[in-house]
Design an enzyme around this catalytic site. Structure first.
Site, PDB file in Angstrom:
ATOM      1  N   GLU A 149       0.795  -1.237   0.000  1.00  0.00           N
ATOM      2  CA  GLU A 149       0.000   0.000   0.000  1.00  0.00           C
ATOM      3  C   GLU A 149       0.827   1.286   0.000  1.00  0.00           C
ATOM      4  OE1 GLU A 149      -3.871  -1.506   2.473  1.00  0.00           O
ATOM      5  OE2 GLU A 149      -2.108  -0.998   3.635  1.00  0.00           O
TER       6      GLU A 149
HETATM    7  C1  TNX Z   1      -4.317  -3.867   4.608  1.00  0.00           C
HETATM    8  S1  TNX Z   1      -2.866  -6.339   4.167  1.00  0.00           S
HETATM    9  C2  TNX Z   1      -3.040  -3.718   5.111  1.00  0.00           C
HETATM   10  C3  TNX Z   1      -2.866  -3.303   6.506  1.00  0.00           C
HETATM   11  C4  TNX Z   1      -4.178  -3.102   7.213  1.00  0.00           C
HETATM   12  C5  TNX Z   1      -5.140  -4.174   6.793  1.00  0.00           C
HETATM   13  C6  TNX Z   1      -6.433  -4.134   7.528  1.00  0.00           C
HETATM   14  C7  TNX Z   1      -1.694  -5.378   4.092  1.00  0.00           C
HETATM   15  C8  TNX Z   1      -0.458  -5.914   3.599  1.00  0.00           C
HETATM   16  N1  TNX Z   1      -1.901  -4.092   4.451  1.00  0.00           N
HETATM   17  O1  TNX Z   1      -2.103  -2.127   6.550  1.00  0.00           O
HETATM   18  O2  TNX Z   1      -3.974  -3.162   8.576  1.00  0.00           O
HETATM   19  O3  TNX Z   1      -5.379  -4.022   5.422  1.00  0.00           O
HETATM   20  O4  TNX Z   1      -7.217  -5.248   7.204  1.00  0.00           O
END
Ligand code: TNX
Length: 481
Positions: free
Chosen positions: A285
């Site tokens: 992300e």
């Molecule tokens: C996505 S899954 C994220 C996290 C969040 C999560 C909440 C991932 C690699 N990154 O930063 O905590 O969703 O479900």
């Protein structure tokens, strides 16, 4: 076989003591450890099964033979699942003849201690309860926008300035090097390897609270602004602790050499106190980071881990970079029906001589709600009841050779969990579903939902004896004794 205070156990001291303590916690009966001929014999013999496997016989006597120490430990966990209280209050072990070994070498759980911090004792509880389900890796998500949770001596402001708070303004905390080593040693005593994660280049707002020169100004996206209004959470402000749940607004400075000095120091210090082979460098992300910059960073960060003598692990997005270090392990967190470039990104790790860990978010994510009205958890990846968590196949998600799938990991993100009992409600029973998927081969009558739900229900008295706050989902026929 009846179990009484006169029952005896022989075998390697550590695992014999673990068995005796667990029997005592459950039944109040404390068998004694002896040498030589005992009612329950524990031993290691590499000939009985593949690595981590065991054989177990409960007849007039009990014999548990591990192919190695881990296998013996797992055989003992199965034996504890065979412990039953009779109608008259007496105790016994169900008759059984088992020969078993794991399908995947890599069976993991992840705990996010950045969004909400949990101390050493809680982590030890998770090690106990996860290793009892035969999980052998514990991934600790040690850093994120909301806080930095591990002492790094060469960059002391990380914990001095960026660890005090959690999401929602709750209290924070961090592990000293001594704490971290204590966790690693405790995990090893339960045959679990710790994988530390430093999330980079995004999820790094907290680094900027400690060292503003390392991090870019927050980049606000529409989703972040909408979520902050809906949840009444603040937006990130450079240099101040962030207490919201938003993602994708932070990035370290990719074109500053000092950033790589920082990454090198952190990786070196972590590597020094991590006996396991892996260091996770995040990669998820990075929404505000230009793709070319992200790819450049991915290549450099994974190489820094290799240079420190460890195997890099990264969330699947880092597979966008053509030159991630060879052998980097990818962690796939997309849907079981891959979206966008997720499958391509994941395949890159395999093409570069690495492999994959499957954390498909619509089935393995322990922070998703069990039902739409469940009070804890999120729902962006789906609603995951126990059956949904159980019914998926890790080798059927991506178009890569089966041998490229190292195993399964179930992550618990902690935005909504402020108390440990809330963590446990989300983790149990669904972690047991991922444990079985990671351990047991498919295609047998036991590897079905109908079989699993009954065997899962039989764990209730054991979990209650261990004080685990599990969610008693109505999908499962929970046993009373
Ligand atoms: C996505 S899954 C994220 C996290 C969040 C999560 C909440 C991932 C690699 N990154 O930063 O905590 O969703 O479900």
């Amino acid at each position: 076989m009846p179990l009484t205070a006169a029952s005896t156990v022989s075998g390697p001291a550590a695992v014999a003591a673990q068995l005796i303590d667990a029997v005592a916690r459950r039944s109040g009966i404390r068998p004694s450890a002896i040498e030589g001929d005992a009612d329950i014999t524990l031993r290691v013999d590499p000939a009985v099964a593949a690595s981590e496997g065991y054989t177990l016989t409960v007849a007039d006597r009990v014999e548990v033979v591990g192919a190695d120490e881990a296998g013996l430990f797992y055989g003992v966990q199965t034996l504890l699942q065979l412990l039953r209280e009779d109608e008259d209050g007496s105790w016994g072990l169900l008759r059984a003849e088992i020969s078993d070994s794991p399908r995947f070498a890599r069976r993991g759980v992840m705990l996010d201690v950045a969004r909400h911090f949990f101390g050493v004792d809680h982590v030890k509880r998770l090690i106990d309860s996860a290793s009892a389900l035969k999980f052998n890796h514990l991934h600790l998500h040690l850093t994120d926008d909301q806080g930095w949770r591990v002492e790094i001596e060469s960059w002391p402001e990380l914990t001095a300035r960026a660890s005090a708070t959690s999401a929602d303004g709750d209290p924070g905390g961090f592990y000293t090097k001594g704490d971290y080593r204590e966790i690693v040693a405790y995990a090893a005593s339960r045959h679990m390897i710790v994988i530390p994660e430093i999330d980079l280049p995004g999820h790094t707002h907290a680094i900027g609270v400690a060292y503003p020169e390392l991090v870019e100004e927050p980049v606000l996206n529409d989703g972040l602004i909408a979520d902050s209004e809906r949840l009444r959470q603040p937006l990130p402000v450079a240099g101040q602790p962030y207490t919201g749940w938003g993602v994708g607004h932070s990035s370290v400075r990719i074109h500053e050499e000092r950033t790589y000095d920082f990454v090198r120091d952190v990786v070196r210090e972590l590597a020094e106190m991590t006996p396991g082979p892996y260091i996770h460098v995040g990669g998820d992300e990075s929404l505000g980071t230009p793709q070319a910059d992200f790819d450049l960073f991915a290549a450099r960060a994974t190489q820094i881990v290799v240079d420190a003598g460890k195997i890099p692990v990264a969330w699947h997005e880092m597979g966008s970079a053509a030159d991630i270090a060879e052998g980097t392990v990818g962690q796939y967190w997309g849907n079981t029906v891959p979206q966008g470039t997720h499958a391509e990104d994941a395949a890159r790790f395999v093409a570069r001589g690495g492999a994959l860990i499957m954390s498909a978010s619509n089935v393995t994510y322990l922070d998703m709600k069990y039902a739409p009205d469940f009070p804890l958890g999120l729902d962006w990846a789906g609603i995951i009841d126990v059956r949904t968590a159980y019914e998926w196949e890790p080798t059927a998600v991506l178009d890569v050779p089966d041998a490229a799938i190292l195993g399964v990991e179930a992550p618990l993100w902690s935005e909504t969990t402020r108390a440990w009992s809330e963590v446990e409600q989300l983790v149990f029973p669904r972690a047991a579903a991922q444990a079985e998927i990671a351990w047991s081969a498919t295609g047998t009558a036991e590897r079905t939902w109908d079989s699993f739900r009954v065997r899962l229900g039989a764990l209730a008295p054991l979990w209650k004896a261990e004080g685990i706050t599990f969610h008693a989902s109505h999908e499962v026929p929970w046993s009373a004794r």
